[in-house]
Enzyme design. Structure first.
Site, PDB file in Angstrom:
ATOM      1  CD1 TRP A 247      47.341  41.901  51.884  1.00  0.00           C
ATOM      2  CD2 TRP A 247      46.759  43.936  52.620  1.00  0.00           C
ATOM      3  NE1 TRP A 247      48.287  42.794  51.437  1.00  0.00           N
ATOM      4  CE2 TRP A 247      47.956  44.053  51.883  1.00  0.00           C
ATOM      5  CE3 TRP A 247      46.220  45.086  53.182  1.00  0.00           C
ATOM      6  CZ2 TRP A 247      48.605  45.267  51.685  1.00  0.00           C
ATOM      7  CZ3 TRP A 247      46.855  46.312  52.983  1.00  0.00           C
ATOM      8  CH2 TRP A 247      48.040  46.384  52.250  1.00  0.00           C
TER       9      TRP A 247
ATOM     10  CE  LYS B 213      45.213  32.557  48.346  1.00  0.00           C
ATOM     11  NZ  LYS B 213      45.349  33.400  49.552  1.00  0.00           N
TER      12      LYS B 213
ATOM     13  N   GLY C  46      45.471  41.601  43.150  1.00  0.00           N
ATOM     14  CA  GLY C  46      46.740  41.570  43.880  1.00  0.00           C
ATOM     15  C   GLY C  46      47.848  42.134  43.021  1.00  0.00           C
ATOM     16  CB  SER C  47      51.503  41.963  43.381  1.00  0.00           C
ATOM     17  OG  SER C  47      51.849  40.618  43.129  1.00  0.00           O
TER      18      SER C  47
ATOM     19  CD  GLU D 181      41.921  45.861  41.161  1.00  0.00           C
ATOM     20  OE1 GLU D 181      43.048  46.413  41.195  1.00  0.00           O
ATOM     21  OE2 GLU D 181      41.179  45.732  42.142  1.00  0.00           O
ATOM     22  CG  LEU D 182      47.071  42.270  37.819  1.00  0.00           C
ATOM     23  CD1 LEU D 182      47.954  41.816  36.669  1.00  0.00           C
ATOM     24  CD2 LEU D 182      46.970  41.188  38.882  1.00  0.00           C
TER      25      LEU D 182
ATOM     26  CB  CYS E 251      45.137  48.675  43.043  1.00  0.00           C
ATOM     27  SG  CYS E 251      45.330  47.135  43.910  1.00  0.00           S
TER      28      CYS E 251
ATOM     29  CD  GLU F 264      50.716  49.004  43.405  1.00  0.00           C
ATOM     30  OE1 GLU F 264      51.261  47.893  43.247  1.00  0.00           O
ATOM     31  OE2 GLU F 264      49.487  49.133  43.509  1.00  0.00           O
TER      32      GLU F 264
HETATM   33  C1  SIN Z   1      41.797  48.145  45.078  1.00  0.00           C
HETATM   34  O1  SIN Z   1      42.561  49.001  45.412  1.00  0.00           O
HETATM   35  O2  SIN Z   1      42.191  47.010  44.844  1.00  0.00           O
HETATM   36  C2  SIN Z   1      40.321  48.425  44.875  1.00  0.00           C
HETATM   37  C3  SIN Z   1      39.950  49.831  45.076  1.00  0.00           C
HETATM   38  C4  SIN Z   1      38.512  50.152  44.769  1.00  0.00           C
HETATM   39  O3  SIN Z   1      37.668  49.293  44.529  1.00  0.00           O
HETATM   40  O4  SIN Z   1      38.226  51.337  44.752  1.00  0.00           O
END
Ligand code: SIN
Length: 480
Positions: free
Chosen positions: A148, A172, A226-227, A248-249, A282, A380
């Protein structure tokens, strides 16, 4: 007004009796109703993708590129509308949403070019009678599970390389921000993408929807942002059908400021690396390691900068900090701040949820004297909290920065070139911002090490995640 959306399944716009609400986190109002997809819709999306996959794989690269360029053009023309939808469903200030639309477009444009550069190899053979060729082919039907916090860019960062490579894709999106994803689906339809090559299937039972994708052997690759915990679960599930994965966590980025840094630059970049998306990224800087010699000056300047930020509804002029995504997000931030204060951290700014009748607001917050035993030092936070930890030596700070299960982004500020190389080589992170608080860009490889994930997005490496390597051994070359 409550908008009514439809799902985009196999190239058709689909209604359903059962719908779910999309909430504006700034006002808690329902802004849209979306059909609540279940297994049935997801299965239809997979069938459609399987059906069109051979045709899409055989479409010439120039045509795949043309569709991506057309989609990028349509997105650019509709920036204002898309940015507004994003702010309504996600909360980030309108100026940041405009920035994210530009970022999202950049992935489509980048991968439109990369589609034309899917090169193979020829390899010298040990036999006069043989030649060795390497060709690259699309992985097949792929799926994206998107978060999100970047409702558009995390989608184009996956759709771009998938379609460029000749793969079909089922998206999704998060059920909290499905509107941007559905708008993007409409744009691809208009751009001329064949029916079934892209579906957007949203619903309130992610586990049920994901199960369909994970159990189907015809879905050959899954890309998830996500997580870390969900990533681990998906990795286990993917092993049953040996799907390719890119993940990408989570992250827990250190932000290191050495005494020789340009202090004003470091402060400006600290605010950027922390406050982009209200800290809900992230790559957000979480642990601010500041050298003892510059601790008072850095802290004072950063406090002044964050104090000047304006919290409120992102649609309003001058707002620079929007709401967090949901009440649970505010609770988590509160918990981290309270835990730190109870263990001796000093609150320099913020530290209490913003008083407002509606909306999930938490103000920019600064904690000094943070120590390693506090939750904020290892979990986090995903919120607008700066945790400051002092340090003395380069070795000490490298050791502390690496002391985490995460390895996504790290930032460091220094004017010493030798030190930049030493840190770049010793810090265990996939993305390194040396004097740069915003290294994310379409042409660079984005991704982490350790429990922050697998694979890379963006850049020339990003498309490889969607390509299978085939080796052709060609015999019978010698003349008889
Ligand atoms: C993310 O936080 O998942 C992506 C951040 C970014 O692309 O800079």
């Amino acid at each position: 007004m409550v908008e009514k959306y439809q799902l985009f399944v196999g190239g058709e716009w689909v209604d359903k009796k059962e719908t779910f609400d999309v909430i504006n986190p700034a006002t808690e109002e329902i802004i849209a109703k979306v059909p609540n997809a279940g297994k049935e819709e997801m299965k239809l999306a997979v069938e459609a993708a399987v059906h069109i996959q051979p045709e899409w794989a055989d479409t010439v690269a120039a045509e795949r590129a043309r569709i991506l360029v057309e989609a990028a053009k349509l997105m650019r023309e509709r920036t204002e509308k898309l940015a507004r939808i994003m702010t309504l469903e996600e909360g980030k200030p309108l100026s940041e949403s405009r920035g994210e639309i530009a970022y999202a477009i950049s992935f489509l444009e980048w991968f439109a070019e990369e589609a034309k550069r899917i090169y193979g190899d020829t390899i010298p053979s040990n036999s006069k009678d043989k030649r060795i060729l390497v060709i690259k082919r699309p992985a097949g039907v792929t799926a994206a599970i998107t978060p999100w916090n970047f409702p558009a860019a995390m989608i184009t960062r996956k759709i771009g390389p998938a379609l460029a490579a000749g793969c079909t894709m089922i998206v999704k999106p998060s059920e909290m921000t499905p509107l941007s994803a559905l708008e993007i689906a409409g744009i691809f339809e208009e751009a001329g993408l064949p029916k079934g090559a892209l579906s957007v299937v949203a619903g309130t039972d992610p586990a049920e929807l994901t199960q369909v994708l994970m159990e189907d052997i015809r879905v050959r690759k899954i890309s998830f942002t996500g997580s870390t915990n969900v990533g681990k679960l998906l990795m286990r599930q993917a092993s049953d059908t040996m799907k390719r994965v890119s993940f990408e966590l989570g992250g827990h980025a250190p932000f290191i400021v050495f005494p020789d840094a340009d202090l004003d630059e470091a402060v400006a970049n600290a605010a950027l690396a922390k406050m982009r998306g209200m800290g809900e990224t992230c790559v957000a800087a979480n642990r601010f390691y500041v050298h003892h010699d510059i601790l008072p000056a850095f802290t004072e300047k950063l406090t002044a900068r964050l104090q000047a930020m304006k919290v409120g509804n992102g649609l309003e002029e001058g707002i620079t900090v929007g709401p967090l995504i949901e009440p649970a997000a505010v609770q988590k931030v509160e918990e981290h701040v309270q835990d730190a204060v109870s263990k001796g951290a000093k609150l320099l700014l913020g530290g209490k949820r913003t008083e407002s009748e509606k909306g999930f607001y938490y103000p920019p917050t600064i904690l000094a004297g943070v120590t390693e035993d506090m939750k904020i030092s290892c979990e986090e936070t995903f919120g607008p909290v700066v945790a400051i930890l002092p340090f003395e030596t380069e070795d000490e700070v490298i050791h502390k920065a690496n002391d985490t299960r995460y390895g996504l982004a790290a930032y460091f500020f220094t004017r010493d070139v030798g030190r930049i190389f030493r840190l770049a080589e010793r810090l265990e992170f996939g993305i390194l911002g040396a004097n740069d608080g915003l290294p994310s860009t379409a042409q660079a490889p984005f991704g982490g090490v350790k429990e922050s994930g697998l694979g890379r997005e963006g850049s020339k490496y990003g498309i490889e995640e969607y390509l299978d390597i085939k080796y052709l051994s060609l015999g019978g070359i010698s003349a008889k």
